[in-house]
Design an enzyme around this catalytic site. Structure first.
Site, short mmCIF file in Angstrom:
data_model
loop_
_atom_site.label_atom_id
_atom_site.label_comp_id
_atom_site.label_asym_id
_atom_site.label_seq_id
_atom_site.Cartn_x
_atom_site.Cartn_y
_atom_site.Cartn_z
N ASN A 72 -59.72 -104.97 72.65
CA ASN A 72 -59.45 -103.90 73.62
C ASN A 72 -58.37 -102.97 73.08
O ASN A 72 -58.62 -102.12 72.25
CB ASN A 72 -59.08 -104.49 74.98
CG ASN A 72 -58.65 -103.41 75.97
OD1 ASN A 72 -59.28 -102.37 76.04
ND2 ASN A 72 -57.56 -103.62 76.67
N GLU A 73 -57.16 -103.19 73.54
CA GLU A 73 -56.08 -102.24 73.20
C GLU A 73 -55.17 -102.92 72.18
O GLU A 73 -53.99 -103.11 72.43
CB GLU A 73 -55.33 -101.91 74.48
CG GLU A 73 -54.72 -100.55 74.52
CD GLU A 73 -54.16 -100.25 75.91
OE1 GLU A 73 -53.35 -101.06 76.41
OE2 GLU A 73 -54.51 -99.20 76.47
N CYS A 84 -57.75 -104.94 79.71
CA CYS A 84 -56.92 -106.08 79.33
C CYS A 84 -57.52 -107.42 79.69
O CYS A 84 -57.14 -108.43 79.10
CB CYS A 84 -55.54 -105.95 79.97
SG CYS A 84 -54.58 -104.63 79.25
N GLU A 90 -63.52 -102.18 84.68
CA GLU A 90 -62.71 -103.39 84.48
C GLU A 90 -62.49 -104.04 85.83
O GLU A 90 -62.34 -103.36 86.85
CB GLU A 90 -61.35 -103.06 83.85
CG GLU A 90 -60.48 -104.31 83.73
CD GLU A 90 -59.19 -104.12 82.94
OE1 GLU A 90 -58.77 -102.97 82.74
OE2 GLU A 90 -58.62 -105.15 82.53
O1 AHR Z 1 -56.93 -99.29 82.74
C1 AHR Z 1 -55.90 -100.19 82.94
C2 AHR Z 1 -55.43 -100.84 81.65
O2 AHR Z 1 -54.87 -99.88 80.82
C3 AHR Z 1 -56.49 -101.47 80.80
O3 AHR Z 1 -56.80 -102.75 81.20
C4 AHR Z 1 -55.87 -101.47 79.45
O4 AHR Z 1 -56.82 -101.40 78.41
C5 AHR Z 1 -54.91 -100.31 79.47
O5 AHR Z 1 -53.65 -100.70 79.08
#
Ligand code: AHR
Length: 677
Positions: A383-384, A252, A57
């Protein structure tokens, strides 16, 4: 522990029972030895090719200012403050003025350039760039400077100087003649001294008007020496992990704080001067670690990600926005009747990666220099994310994507926590939908990892599989004394991850992929720690956690074997965690042994069902007596694996050092005896 009673394969090994023994001499023994029974006639799971991968990321300046080797920050004046990173200087009484011109045309993504009017005086007007917290340059290395420019005046000349913090010029070059139409000029210079904190001065002399854009500086030596490519040391460290997959571009940043700032892959391909700059959400995310100069230039875009995956033999795993912005921030969602363009982006991405050269997006891939497909087989939807709104959107994506591309496995989100109401809802609903791979995240303290080593022993084995997509042991801040950014990546955190990973490997029929997160961090500009690799402008350092990942990935094996102590999986009894597998291709039995005790532990390894082993075996060991030991840029080798070749003979006992992760590689005399049918 749930063992598969009928696997699709069996391993038939001839020969008699083999007992192995080795002796380590180490004093502190507080316990009796631990018996470990490994039965090579009891394969318990296949290990997927993708089992151990990496999570990339653009956080902590991992891309711009990190892996993407561009040394100039804000090279095309597209930051909201167009001169951020730049200083204007005048020397020798020069009179000059600078304007940032916005020439935005419909469809153009780079709107601005600098227009300089050089008026009087013999001196010069200078645009000086600070780089990403300085510019790292190395003695005797070559650097490629380029600039897009035009001028109607014959007298205008451009020189460049790289200047170190003592105002010494460590490299220089000049461009003599500019034309009245826009052109890109490139010069190469050799650097005289090493410095981590140079500035780049672009010096304008003469009289008249000159316009400039895309002011860029790259090391000539990049990963695979691709022009304007990736930083070689960082790319090499990633390659050395031998990851089975690479997840990109997040994290994120896929979501964006609002939908407007979401990651859109189509804007990241093609000529770099057409890639539209975007706010990096880590710019503003943490007040205490804000980075006002953090933007995404997308010089490292989707084409480069796919290319890098191919370079390092990792399966590409892109994650796409699913119509939801970050739920911690705006929680903005696109309405369901407006989701089609998002789904279309996913369809087009598959076409871009896999389509023939005759398809719309396959043709573009070929035009960009890669006629062959990238072989995309994994795709993350969101993603999350969490909540009913995610399920609704995932279902719509899955219906379209699976009907057109059934061969592409979809990854769905289990949210930010590995348990609780939010997790339970997602897990239940996604399993009802027969989701293929569910992405679980755990950033937890060391004890959580040790306690959860059996997490997957009792998991549902049918249908949905698990992708442990983001995990890392977090040592609470108040337990850290050291001020080094890297100090959170202790040997202790690495060992707790290693212990947990034995549980993942033991359950490889459930957990098919796993990746530590985050991957890269600039020591001067991080937002999140711990991280797997730390770097400054010149160097990088692998953490103990990196070495654990590497030990597991390089010594993966493809069939997990029954590994028991007193009839149970060895998962913390006497502080030992163990797993074993066979690499049927290389013909090795691989035993992983983690000792989380401060004291040495003796294990007796009994292998049954195997044929003959060769006499020499390899032992890879990562250990330190001090739980809080870590690697820093000042001392990068404090904790590193040692590898030795030892004679097996008839010895039976292995003595594991206190606080150690161990991999034993036991080559079989005849690998052809394996039968995987
Ligand atoms: O790895 C850091 C962050 O942790 C990522 O962007 C996210 O997916 C998670 O909350």
């Amino acid at each position: 522990m749930h063992y598969k009673s009928s696997l699709e394969f069996s391993i038939k090994l001839s020969g008699s029972l083999i007992c192995l023994a080795l002796l380590f001499v180490q004093s502190a023994r507080s316990q009796n030895s631990v018996n470990i029974d490994i039965d090579t006639n009891k394969p318990i799971a296949h290990v997927s090719k993708e089992m151990w991968g990496i999570f990339f990321e653009d956080i902590n300046f991992a891309a711009d200012g990190g892996l993407y080797a561009e040394l100039v920050k804000n090279r095309s004046f597209e930051f909201p403050m167009p001169l951020m990173g730049w200083k204007q200087l005048k020397t020798g009484g020069k009179q000059a003025s600078l304007l940032i011109v916005n020439h935005q045309k419909a469809g153009s993504s780079h709107a601005r350039h600098a227009a300089i009017d050089l008026i009087e005086g013999p001196g010069s007007f200078v645009l000086s760039n600070e780089g990403f917290r300085g510019i790292g340059l190395e003695k005797d290395k070559q650097y490629r400077f380029s600039i897009a420019a035009c001028s109607f005046s014959d007298s205008v000349k451009i020189r460049i100087e790289a200047e170190d913090p003592k105002n010494e010029i460590v490299g220089s070059a000049k461009i003599d003649k500019l034309t009245s139409d826009w052109q890109t000029y490139t010069v190469i210079f050799k650097c005289k001294e090493t410095t981590a904190k140079a500035r780049l001065n672009v010096i304008f002399e003469g009289k008249g008007k000159v316009e400039v854009d895309m002011i860029s500086l790259f090391p000539r030596e990049t990963w695979k020496n691709r022009e304007n490519g990736l930083r070689a040391d960082l790319a090499q460290k990633l390659a050395d992990l031998h990851p089975g997959f690479m997840r990109f571009p997040g994290g994120c940043i896929v979501e964006g704080r609002e939908l407007l700032n979401r990651y859109q892959w189509k804007k990241t391909i093609g000529p770099t001067d057409g890639r539209e700059l975007l706010l990096n959400r880590w710019n503003v995310e943490f007040a205490k670690r804000s980075a006002p100069d953090y933007y995404q230039s997308f010089g490292l875009g989707f084409f480069e990600y796919f290319q890098f995956c191919e370079d390092i033999g990792a399966s590409p795993l892109p994650i796409l926005n699913c119509g939801m912005a970050c739920q911690y921030n705006s929680a903005e969602v696109v309405s369901l009747d407006q989701l089609d363009p998002y789904i279309q982006d996913a369809l087009d991405l598959i076409d871009f990666a896999n389509g023939p050269q005759t398809s719309k997006w396959g043709a573009l891939r070929a035009q960009l220099g890669h006629p062959k497909p990238f072989n995309l087989r994994l795709l993350g939807i969101g993603n999350e994310q969490w909540g009913e709104q995610y399920i609704e959107r995932f279902k719509l994506f899955a219906a379209v994507l699976k009907s057109k591309y059934p061969e592409v496995k979809l990854i769905s989100s289990a949210g930010p926590s590995p348990n609780g109401t939010m997790f339970d809802l997602l897990n239940k609903k996604l399993r009802e939908e027969k989701a293929e791979l569910i992405d679980e995240h755990y950033y937890r303290d060391p004890e959580w990892f040790l306690k959860n080593v059996n997490r997957y022993d009792t998991y549902e084995r049918k249908d949905s599989k698990v992708f442990a997509g983001e995990y890392a042991v977090h040592i609470p801040d108040n337990m850290q004394k050291d001020t080094h950014a890297e100090s959170h990546n202790t040997i202790w955190s690495a060992l707790c991850e290693a212990a947990f990973m034995t549980g993942l490997e033991r359950n490889a029929d459930v957990v098919q992929m796993a990746s530590y997160a985050p991957l890269l961090a600039s020591i001067e500009a991080w937002q999140w720690r711990p991280d797997l690799i730390w770097f400054d402008n010149l160097h990088s350092v692998a953490t103990p956690n990196y070495y654990v990942q590497q030990m597991f990935a390089v010594n993966k094996g493809d069939v997990v074997l029954s590994t028991l102590s007193k009839g149970k999986p060895l998962a913390g009894q006497d502080s030992i965690y163990a797993t074993s597998s066979i690499d049927t291709v290389k013909g090795n039995i691989i035993v992983k042994l983690i000792n989380t005790s401060l004291n040495a532990r003796t294990v007796n390894l009994n292998l049954s069902g195997s044929n003959q082993l060769k006499d020499m075996i390899t032992w890879i060991e990562l250990s330190d007596k001090d739980k809080s030991a870590f690697n820093s840029l000042d001392n990068p080798q404090a904790v590193k694996p040692e590898m030795k070749t030892i004679k097996l003979g008839k010895r039976k006992t292995f003595e594991l050092k206190g606080l150690s992760a161990n991999v034993l590689v036991l080559p079989l005399s005849k690998k052809s005896n394996f039968n995987k049918n």
